[in-house]
Scaffold this motif. Structure first.
Motif, mmCIF file in Angstrom:
data_model
loop_
_atom_site.group_PDB
_atom_site.id
_atom_site.type_symbol
_atom_site.label_atom_id
_atom_site.label_comp_id
_atom_site.label_asym_id
_atom_site.label_seq_id
_atom_site.Cartn_x
_atom_site.Cartn_y
_atom_site.Cartn_z
ATOM 1 N N ASP A 1 0.830 -1.203 0.000
ATOM 2 C CA ASP A 1 0.000 0.000 0.000
ATOM 3 C C ASP A 1 0.867 1.257 0.000
ATOM 4 N N LYS A 2 1.921 1.210 0.815
ATOM 5 C CA LYS A 2 2.804 2.389 0.899
ATOM 6 C C LYS A 2 3.438 2.671 -0.448
ATOM 7 N N TRP A 3 3.887 1.595 -1.089
ATOM 8 C CA TRP A 3 4.481 1.758 -2.415
ATOM 9 C C TRP A 3 3.472 2.336 -3.402
ATOM 10 N N LEU A 4 2.238 1.795 -3.345
ATOM 11 C CA LEU A 4 1.195 2.243 -4.267
ATOM 12 C C LEU A 4 0.844 3.708 -4.020
ATOM 13 N N ALA A 5 0.701 4.081 -2.750
ATOM 14 C CA ALA A 5 0.356 5.473 -2.417
ATOM 15 C C ALA A 5 1.448 6.432 -2.896
ATOM 16 N N ALA A 6 2.699 6.012 -2.731
ATOM 17 C CA ALA A 6 3.803 6.862 -3.174
ATOM 18 C C ALA A 6 3.813 6.989 -4.696
ATOM 19 N N SER A 7 3.561 5.876 -5.378
ATOM 20 C CA SER A 7 3.525 5.907 -6.849
ATOM 21 C C SER A 7 2.426 6.828 -7.342
ATOM 22 N N ILE A 8 1.275 6.765 -6.668
ATOM 23 C CA ILE A 8 0.140 7.599 -7.094
ATOM 24 C C ILE A 8 0.425 9.064 -6.808
ATOM 25 N N LYS A 9 1.050 9.323 -5.689
ATOM 26 C CA LYS A 9 1.417 10.714 -5.385
ATOM 27 C C LYS A 9 2.320 11.255 -6.491
ATOM 28 N N HIS A 10 3.275 10.433 -6.900
ATOM 29 C CA HIS A 10 4.214 10.826 -7.932
ATOM 30 C C HIS A 10 3.487 11.112 -9.253
ATOM 31 N N MET A 11 2.476 10.318 -9.531
ATOM 32 C CA MET A 11 1.787 10.400 -10.831
ATOM 33 C C MET A 11 0.724 11.486 -10.836
ATOM 34 N N SER B 1 1.671 2.560 -16.750
ATOM 35 C CA SER B 1 1.902 1.195 -17.269
ATOM 36 C C SER B 1 2.831 0.407 -16.353
ATOM 37 N N LYS B 2 3.825 1.099 -15.799
ATOM 38 C CA LYS B 2 4.770 0.446 -14.874
ATOM 39 C C LYS B 2 4.027 -0.102 -13.646
ATOM 40 N N ILE B 3 3.136 0.721 -13.113
ATOM 41 C CA ILE B 3 2.376 0.297 -11.927
ATOM 42 C C ILE B 3 1.508 -0.917 -12.265
ATOM 43 N N ILE B 4 0.857 -0.852 -13.413
ATOM 44 C CA ILE B 4 -0.014 -1.968 -13.823
ATOM 45 C C ILE B 4 0.821 -3.235 -13.981
ATOM 46 N N GLU B 5 1.975 -3.089 -14.627
ATOM 47 C CA GLU B 5 2.822 -4.271 -14.848
ATOM 48 C C GLU B 5 3.281 -4.876 -13.526
#
Lengths: 246, 246
Positions: A18-28, A114-118
């Protein structure tokens, strides 16, 4: 503080993923998500998701439907303001050239979605579902809209999606297919002809169906509310069929 | 105070007609307009407007294009929240049954927009342009959006437009045209048959074209991204042609 921000307190209980996902979304997206579950749902493409609750398949299709509408509105306003002297036909055509599956796929790759989806679907074969990136981008827009409201979402679309379009390039290639096909026919010494097939509907809402014939053979068909639109669509279909570059 | 509110100072210079128009719009939209010119433009339907600047015809078509998008988004979200367990196919179908020219015409009459249009174009024959009310309603939504922003416009749509829809009724009549036509054929002892005409497009984006034949004669055609959708559309067209009540 908006009530929805309280959802951020959930962050205390985030798992490592979750932490990784939240950080990725913040970045995006440009800001941490309030409700991470919305973004998780946005990532569940119907073709790869296999979760279900009470027989109802969990997928991002509903979010995609919502995101498609929001994206359409923001792009509509963007073009409306950018081109104060162009008519609505031009605006509609340009918008549909911007908001199509292929263009959205490209942008999903550019912004890193796409990176997140992959990563989410590691091990699954995604290449069979080529529109997965574009679909998910629309679902992401839907999630941002529900999570953060219209104006935040609009800013996200303007600053992080529309910015990737070369609008001037899109416009310069907004093709008049009818003249394309006529040009082609002259070069190839063929005879192009439009034939009206039927006019459907009542007095108020007409639908014209037109066939495009080359040397007498019908090779493509087009429909539209006016004869002109039907011919344009028939010409477009013919260009595709004959591989005439647009 | 938002800067745009300063536009209200224009009210000092309103003519008698402007005052009447501003009052009518307040009554209809729920608040006085900031920028009356937007609403004046929204009332200029292409079929009756004859003003032009530098050869550019002044009409409400651009506002209609914008309003159509905003209306679509608000209705999309309304249905998304109202039906949390229905899939996106249902939501899309229900939305298109709500936001169509005929339904919008009716609502324009209910909220009194038709009266304003009739007064604006006194002496002109409006009956030849039957979609003028619905078109103008969309343009009005566009004007409200530009004048007052998304959330005001959303409230306007929810409280003053969507409220006139009997959504449950719309859903209960969301027709399965294919079963309609088959039912009809059994009653009339006719043979109904779907014939695939062509499959266009590449591997990823297919378009199926299907003909509906009755006793062997093709009477309607349908297109769609799947065979099922194409058949459904063909059945719908056939129902219209044969006047089979939906």
């Amino acid at each position: 503080m908006r009530l929805s921000r309280l959802l951020r307190l959930q962050a205390i209980f985030y798992s490592k993923h979750d932490k990784w996902l939240a950080a990725s979304i913040k970045h995006m997206v440009g800001s941490k998500p309030f409700n991470l579950n919305l973004y998780k749902l946005a990532l569940k493409h119907a073709s790869v998701s296999d979760e279900s609750i009470n027989g109802l398949k969990i997928s991002n299709e509903r979010l995609e439907y919502l995101g498609d509408a929001v994206l359409g509105t923001v792009v509509a306003e963007f073009l409306f303001l950018k081109f104060p002297f162009r008519d609505e036909g031009f605006l509609t055509e340009t918008r549909s050239r911007m908001v199509n599956r292929e263009a959205l796929n490209q942008i999903a790759i550019k912004i890193g979605l796409s990176k997140i989806i992959e990563k989410e679907y590691k091990g699954k074969n995604l290449s069979a579902h080529k529109s997965i990136f574009g679909d998910t981008l629309e679902a992401l827009v839907g999630a941002v809209y529900l999570d953060r409201g219209y104006y935040f979402c609009k800013k996200f679309i303007l600053k992080r999606i529309i910015i990737h379009f070369d609008v001037d390039d899109i416009i310069s290639t907004t093709t008049n297919f009818k003249s394309k096909i006529i040009e082609w026919s002259q070069k190839e010494s063929k005879e192009v002809d439009f034939k009206m097939v039927t006019v459907r509907g009542n007095q108020r809402f007409k639908e014209f169906v037109v066939e495009l014939c080359i040397n007498g053979d019908a090779i493509a068909e087009g429909k539209g509310a006016t004869k002109k639109k039907a011919e344009q669509e028939a010409a477009k279909n013919a260009c595709e069929k004959l591989n005439i570059a647009s």
